[in-house]
Every structure is written in C-alpha cells, then in structure tokens.
Design an enzyme around this catalytic site. Structure first.
Site, short mmCIF file in Angstrom:
data_model
loop_
_atom_site.label_atom_id
_atom_site.label_comp_id
_atom_site.label_asym_id
_atom_site.label_seq_id
_atom_site.Cartn_x
_atom_site.Cartn_y
_atom_site.Cartn_z
N CYS A 2 -7.86 26.47 -4.73
CA CYS A 2 -8.48 27.22 -5.84
C CYS A 2 -7.53 28.32 -6.34
O CYS A 2 -6.65 28.76 -5.64
CB CYS A 2 -9.77 27.88 -5.37
SG CYS A 2 -10.91 26.72 -4.64
N ARG A 27 -1.90 24.39 -9.02
CA ARG A 27 -2.50 24.33 -7.68
C ARG A 27 -3.53 23.20 -7.56
O ARG A 27 -4.01 22.89 -6.49
CB ARG A 27 -3.17 25.67 -7.35
CG ARG A 27 -2.21 26.84 -7.33
CD ARG A 27 -2.95 28.15 -7.47
NE ARG A 27 -3.75 28.46 -6.31
CZ ARG A 27 -3.32 29.15 -5.26
NH1 ARG A 27 -2.08 29.57 -5.24
NH2 ARG A 27 -4.10 29.42 -4.24
N TRP A 75 -10.83 24.01 -6.54
CA TRP A 75 -10.43 22.77 -5.89
C TRP A 75 -11.56 22.46 -4.91
O TRP A 75 -11.72 23.15 -3.90
CB TRP A 75 -9.11 22.98 -5.15
CG TRP A 75 -8.75 21.87 -4.23
CD1 TRP A 75 -9.02 21.80 -2.90
CD2 TRP A 75 -8.08 20.65 -4.56
NE1 TRP A 75 -8.56 20.62 -2.38
CE2 TRP A 75 -7.98 19.90 -3.38
CE3 TRP A 75 -7.57 20.13 -5.73
CZ2 TRP A 75 -7.38 18.66 -3.34
CZ3 TRP A 75 -6.95 18.89 -5.68
CH2 TRP A 75 -6.88 18.17 -4.51
N ASN A 101 -11.53 31.51 -2.74
CA ASN A 101 -10.62 30.44 -2.34
C ASN A 101 -10.62 30.43 -0.82
O ASN A 101 -10.37 31.45 -0.19
CB ASN A 101 -9.20 30.70 -2.87
CG ASN A 101 -8.23 29.64 -2.38
OD1 ASN A 101 -8.62 28.55 -1.97
ND2 ASN A 101 -6.94 29.98 -2.38
N GLY A 102 -10.94 29.27 -0.23
CA GLY A 102 -10.95 29.19 1.23
C GLY A 102 -12.18 28.41 1.70
O GLY A 102 -12.83 27.74 0.91
N GLU A 481 6.66 6.56 9.25
CA GLU A 481 6.51 7.66 8.29
C GLU A 481 7.85 8.36 8.06
O GLU A 481 8.19 8.71 6.93
CB GLU A 481 5.45 8.66 8.78
CG GLU A 481 5.22 9.83 7.86
CD GLU A 481 4.79 9.45 6.44
OE1 GLU A 481 4.43 8.27 6.20
OE2 GLU A 481 4.86 10.30 5.55
N LYS A 485 9.51 8.70 4.31
CA LYS A 485 9.89 10.01 3.75
C LYS A 485 11.32 9.98 3.24
O LYS A 485 11.63 10.48 2.17
CB LYS A 485 9.72 11.11 4.82
CG LYS A 485 8.31 11.54 5.04
CD LYS A 485 7.74 12.38 3.94
CE LYS A 485 6.77 11.82 2.97
NZ LYS A 485 5.90 10.74 3.17
N GLU A 488 11.75 7.20 0.12
CA GLU A 488 11.03 7.39 -1.15
C GLU A 488 11.57 8.58 -1.94
O GLU A 488 11.41 8.63 -3.16
CB GLU A 488 9.53 7.54 -0.93
CG GLU A 488 9.09 8.82 -0.26
CD GLU A 488 7.56 8.91 -0.21
OE1 GLU A 488 6.88 8.42 -1.11
OE2 GLU A 488 7.06 9.47 0.77
N HIS A 504 15.62 -8.80 18.13
CA HIS A 504 15.13 -10.04 17.51
C HIS A 504 15.62 -10.17 16.07
O HIS A 504 15.01 -10.85 15.26
CB HIS A 504 13.60 -10.09 17.57
CG HIS A 504 13.09 -10.05 18.97
ND1 HIS A 504 13.12 -11.15 19.80
CD2 HIS A 504 12.62 -9.02 19.72
CE1 HIS A 504 12.65 -10.81 20.99
NE2 HIS A 504 12.34 -9.53 20.97
N LYS A 603 1.86 9.87 -7.81
CA LYS A 603 1.16 10.55 -6.72
C LYS A 603 -0.09 9.77 -6.31
O LYS A 603 -0.46 9.74 -5.15
CB LYS A 603 0.75 11.97 -7.15
CG LYS A 603 0.09 12.79 -6.05
CD LYS A 603 0.99 12.96 -4.84
CE LYS A 603 0.31 13.63 -3.67
NZ LYS A 603 1.13 13.59 -2.44
C1 AGP Z 1 3.44 8.97 0.63
O1 AGP Z 1 4.56 9.84 0.72
C2 AGP Z 1 3.51 8.10 -0.61
N1 AGP Z 1 3.53 8.92 -1.76
C3 AGP Z 1 2.50 6.97 -0.64
O2 AGP Z 1 2.89 6.07 0.35
C4 AGP Z 1 1.02 7.33 -0.38
O3 AGP Z 1 0.84 7.70 0.96
C5 AGP Z 1 0.17 6.08 -0.67
O4 AGP Z 1 0.34 5.74 -2.02
C6 AGP Z 1 -1.31 6.27 -0.36
O5 AGP Z 1 -1.84 7.27 -1.20
P1 AGP Z 1 -3.29 7.86 -0.86
O6 AGP Z 1 -3.20 8.52 0.48
O7 AGP Z 1 -3.58 8.82 -1.97
O8 AGP Z 1 -4.27 6.70 -0.84
#
Ligand code: AGP
Length: 608
Positions: A2, A27, A75, A101-102, A481, A485, A488, A504, A603
C-alpha cells in the site's frame, strides 16, 4: 504494498495527495481513496481500480476542498479489492479516519471485542479495526487515543490518521511498514516512500518503529508510543525521482531481494500462535487434514520450483505422497486424481493461464483446490476453494524473488501443520522446526549482506556460455530455481540437473572452465554430491559449492564455496537460494541486461 500520503498546510491538500499517490503507483495497488477535512467535516472518496478513477471522481481534487488530508493506494491483503475495502476507513460518525499499510495480525480478536461493544463493521479489512479502536479510546486527546491503540495492536503498520475535531493536526505512526514525514514552507507531509513528496521537499524524517508523529501546518512533533517527546534528525534525499521509486536500489529486483526478510516474516508470523501453527484460511478441520491421501502440487516456473521443494518437505514431515506437475502438462494429461486427493496450485500473480486452467480442471473433477497466491482477489485466489496468501506485497521485477521465498514459507507451514495433526512430528521436533523457521528472516538478511562477495564472483561469469546447477533432493529443487534466475535475466544458457543424473548424458557437455554450481545442503547427501563434484571437476569444470557451514569436507572438491547458516535441512532452500539470486542478478547487471524487464518475458503469463 500500500501507499500512504498525508498533508496539512496552507495549500489545497487533495491535489498534493493525488500527486503523491501517483508517485507510489509502482508499489502496486488495486484501489485508492482519500479523506479531506473541509473546515467542518471529513469528506471521503474512495474506489476500486486505478488512481485515475479517483482523480476523475474528484476532478483532480477540486471536489474535495480543504488543507489537510490523508490518501491511500491499497494492495489488498485482508478483503478483496472493492470500494468498501478501499482506504481510508472511518468510525461510524465519520469523525475519525485512518489509512494503513501493513497487517494487523490480531485484528480478528480486536474486531470481536469491538463488535461485542456494539461497533458495526462495513468492510472485510483488518484496517477498519483501527478506526473503531481509535473511536473507542478517543476522549478528546488524539495523541492518547493513538498511543492506546498502538499498544493493543500486533503486526505491522504505517498509519495516517485524522480527527475531525482536532483538524489542526494529522498523525502518523509506524511499526515495520516504512513511513516518512517531511516539511516545507507550505506545510507538512506524510508518505510511505520518498518519491511521493520528493517534489515538495528533500528533507525528510524516517519514522522509526513505534514512533508517533503529530503534524501541524507549520511544525511536527515526534513521540514514542508512551507519549514521550523525542528529537529526530532530518535526512536530505539526493536521489533523482526515478531512483527514488526503487527506494535507492538500482533495480526493483534488488529491492525485492532485500524485502525477503520482511516478506518471510509477514507470511510466517500471522500463522504462528502460542507456538502452534494456525492456518485459518485452510478452512479444514484436523479430521479433514488427516483424511488427505495425496497432494497434487501444480504450478509454473519458479512457483513450480517451490512446489518441488514442497514435495520433499510435505513427504518428509507429513508422510503424505505428493505429486508435482507443471500446470501446462497437468491440464492436458488427463491426470489421475483419486478420492482423498487435494490439489494445491501456487501462483504469485494468481493470473497464470496454465495454472488457472489446472485449477478449473481439478474443480471440474470434484476436487478441492488450495491456492497459494500473492495477489489478493486475483483469478486463482477467487476461484480456489481456499487461499493461503503469501504476504510478499507487489512484486515488480519479472524475476520473482520475495514471492518465491514466501511460497516456500507457506509450504513449510502446510507441511508442519499436516505432520502435526497426523502425529508424524513429535513435540520436541515441532518446537525445533518452529525455532528454525523464526530464524530464517535474520539468516536471509545475513546472506544478503554478503552481496559484494557474490558480485565479485559473478563478474567472472558475465561471458559464460553454459552454466550447470546440480543437486540432490531439495538441493535439486534449489538448483532448478537458481538456474532459472540466471538464465531468465542474463540470457546465459543454464541447466539444473539432479546430480545423480549427470553421468546419464549431461556430463558430456562439461568442458574446461564450465561453471557447475553444486548445491549441497542435505547432510545425508553431502558425500554423494561431493562425488558428483569430483566427477565434473575431473572433466575441467569450475565448481561453485553452496553448502552449510558445517560441511567443511566440501572444500576438497570445490573451487569456490558459499556457506549458508545452520537451519533445518527442510528449510535450506530459503537460505541457499539467496546467493543464487544475487549471482543471477549480478551476472545480468554485469552484462548490462534489463534486469527488471528481461526480453521476451512478462510478469504474469496470462496466455497459454
Ligand atoms: C519467475 O522468475 C518467472 N518470472 C516465472 O517463471 C514465474 O514464476 C511463472 O511465470 C509463474 O508465475 P506465477 O507465480 O505468477 O503463476
């Protein structure tokens, strides 16, 4: 999260508040509102949707004359986005109003107490409790009312407060959620963050925890929550406006990495009560939890990687079989869901098309779906039978960090809850697990402060062509993960492999100088992973190891070691991922990539 803006002075307040809220839009929010004192009473205007809606409703503030006011972009946490749930909230007579906010962690208890005293609630929010509590304690002394309320609430808050019959002042207060105040020749300001008031003043005061500020048109006073007056030093802001939105961080991703201690604590703390785990939002009795025969975790990307960790932790602690699926596979493979199965979908955005489809497929087959979601009121949150929110706040960078860390916490809590009710965890073990969970925020902070060492190491790999991440068990999930990171945001090809799988096929790709990041946080697998490290070293690899402080043996097989603090092996992902996030970030920065908005990515992937 927020945004809050407040003003009291010699200018019209509404335009200043709208302008400030616009600077806080980054934000993330889903509704907006403001309260302005017009000389006689407090007028409130608030609505769901973008700030533009509020601007149009008030004709840029013209319809709300007055020289003091508070405003808010919400938010959503408790209560979906709606006009009623938007802030400001107010008491029944409309003489006291508050923006927040919180998270008020004990709002349910307070709400019940107030309801028993005859107070009526109109919203689903935790914040409305504050408005009625202020009403309850206000006997003509606003500072006294504010401090009494602050002594009774638990959780995090940044507040803006107005009292109609003390209209020559507005109040601010803070615990854990950021808040600043400032002053110029036209008045005094409250704001969640510097960008909101940077155009009016560069001289600000950072409100510290459990401090209260009384702002008048031409001066401010600072107090403790015990009403003792204190002196504070102003800080001069030398950022430019753009940098200010990131609170001084170069990228949102770095800012959000540094928010991880707080998002882990915010996701954890409201669900630990009297040294037990309480997940009210499951809406399931202990018998319901005992009746679960299998769990299907379905997600995409990083949320899927969190799910892989969830498999190991839930199977380990609760001894329930867990199957993890990529949502894009699950929805088309005619999955076998048997009686007693529960489906858990994980999604930061709550809008990922494949995950939403998997949810609908599961419900169409008559199975209950639990959503682990970050965005309140999102499609997945609305359509899941029950939702366990990750209180990470809005995540701006495309590459998730804080939301992923919050997803892990939600899964640990679920695993422990299931293990406890099914008598798979004895009291002593449970207490130890709780203790380790509570240490995570500080341990994450410690690892984040290691960033310069990681940056130096990362700079050596900005030219890398291939990077491999290997691990066994939970270390494999961490590798997944860590690899995502890196690739991407730096566009460097990277693969995560179950360490035992190398021979393998993949090991044929190892050449002189190939970087292999070996994750080794599981004590019963230390020796196995070391042998895999030796395998790749023998073929020319440069081995980075991420391991626990106790595992000194690994130094014989690694070229570079990053240690993480001691924690329960089930929770190691929360710590080991931090240096890997920083590694990916600094390689990307070193390559000059667009860290927050990497090419080809969105996103929220709302299409198949
Ligand atoms: C994560 O860094 C990526 N941007 C992507 O893999 C993301 O995790 C995936 O698209 C799932 O998104 P969501 O958690 O909003 O469902």
């Amino acid at each position: 999260m927020c945004g809050i803006v407040g003003y009291i002075g010699t200018k019209q307040a509404a335009p200043i508040i709208l302008d400030g809220l616009a600077k806080l839009e980054y934000r993330g929010y889903d509704s907006a509102g403001m309260a302005i004192y017009d000389g006689e009473k407090i007028n409130i205007q608030k609505s769901v949707g973008r700030l533009k809606v509020l601007e149009n409703q008030t004709r840029g503030g013209e319809t709300m004359p007055g020289m003091s006011g508070i405003g808010h972009t919400r938010w959503a946490t408790h209560g979906a986005p709606s006009d009623t749930n938007a802030h400001p909230h107010f008491n029944e007579s409309g003489t006291i109003t508050v923006v927040h906010n919180g998270i008020i962690e004990n709002y349910l208890q307070l709400r019940k107490k107030l309801t028993d005293k005859g107070y009526k609630f109109v919203s689903e929010t935790d914040t409305e409790v504050l408005a009625h509590l202020l009403d309850y304690y206000y006997k003509g002394n606003p500072l006294e009312a504010v401090t009494k309320v602050l002594h009774r609430v638990e959780g995090s808050y940044a507040l803006g407060i107005m009292f109609a019959d003390c209209a020559d002042q507005i109040f601010a207060a803070r615990k854990d959620s950021p808040l600043i105040v400032g002053q110029n020749e036209d008045g005094c300001f409250i704001a969640s963050d510097v960008p909101a008031i940077l155009k009016y003043t560069r001289k600000v005061y950072y409100v510290d925890n459990q401090e209260v500020v009384r702002l008048r048109a031409d001066h401010m006073h600072f107090y403790t929550v015990d009403e003792e007056e204190i002196k504070k030093e102003a800080v001069t802001i030398d950022w430019d406006a753009n940098a200010a939105e990131k609170a001084g961080y170069e990228h949102f991703m770095l800012k959000e990495m540094y928010e991880q201690p707080k998002t882990v604590a915010d996701t954890l703390n409201p669900r630990i009560k009297d040294n037990d785990i309480v997940i009210e939002e499951l809406n399931m009795t202990d018998d319901d939890l005992k009746a679960i025969k299998k769990i299907h975790i379905v997600a995409c990307g990083s949320a899927y990687h969190a799910g892989v960790t969830g498999k190991y932790v839930i199977e380990g602690l609760a001894r329930i079989p867990v199957e993890v699926d990529l949502a894009s596979e699950f929805r088309y493979r005619d999955p076998i869901l048997e009686e007693g199965a529960m489906v858990v979908v994980i999604s930061q955005s709550g809008e990922t098309a494949d995950t939403l489809a998997a949810l609908r497929e599961s419900k169409a087959r008559g199975f209950k779906v639990l959503g682990i979601v970050n965005v309140v009121g999102s499609s997945i949150a609305r359509e899941a039978d029950n939702v366990m929110y990750t209180w990470a706040g809005p995540e701006i960078a495309v590459a998730t960090t804080k939301a992923y860390s919050a997803q892990l916490i939600a899964l640990y809590l679920l695993a422990m809850k299931l293990g406890k009710v099914r008598d798979k965890i004895d009291d002593e073990t449970f207490a130890g697990l709780l203790g380790d969970l509570r240490c995570l925020p500080d341990q994450i902070e410690l690892l984040l402060n290691n960033k310069l060492k990681i940056q130096k190491f990362a700079n050596r790999y900005v030219g890398a062509k291939d990077v491999f991440f290997i691990g066994r068990g939970i270390d494999y999930a961490i590798s997944l993960e860590g690899s995502l990171k890196l690739k991407e945001i730096s566009y460097i090809h990277s693969e995560a492999y179950a360490a035992g799988e190398l021979k393998h096929g993949t090991i044929s790709l190892i050449e002189d100088g190939t970087l292999v990041a070996a994750v080794s946080t599981q004590p019963d697998l230390y020796a196995k992973t070391i042998s895999n490290m030796v395998e790749v070293k023998a073929r020319g690899a440069f081995v980075l190891a991420v391991t626990c402080e106790e595992n000194k043996e690994i130094e014989k097989a690694a070229d570079y070691v990053i240690y993480i603090p001691e924690t329960n092996p089930y929770f190691a992902n929360s710590l080991a991922i931090i240096p890997l996030q920083l590694f990916g970030y600094y390689v990307s920065v070193g390559k000059g990539c667009d860290v927050d908005k990497p090419r080809n990515l969105a996103k929220s992937v709302t299409v198949e």
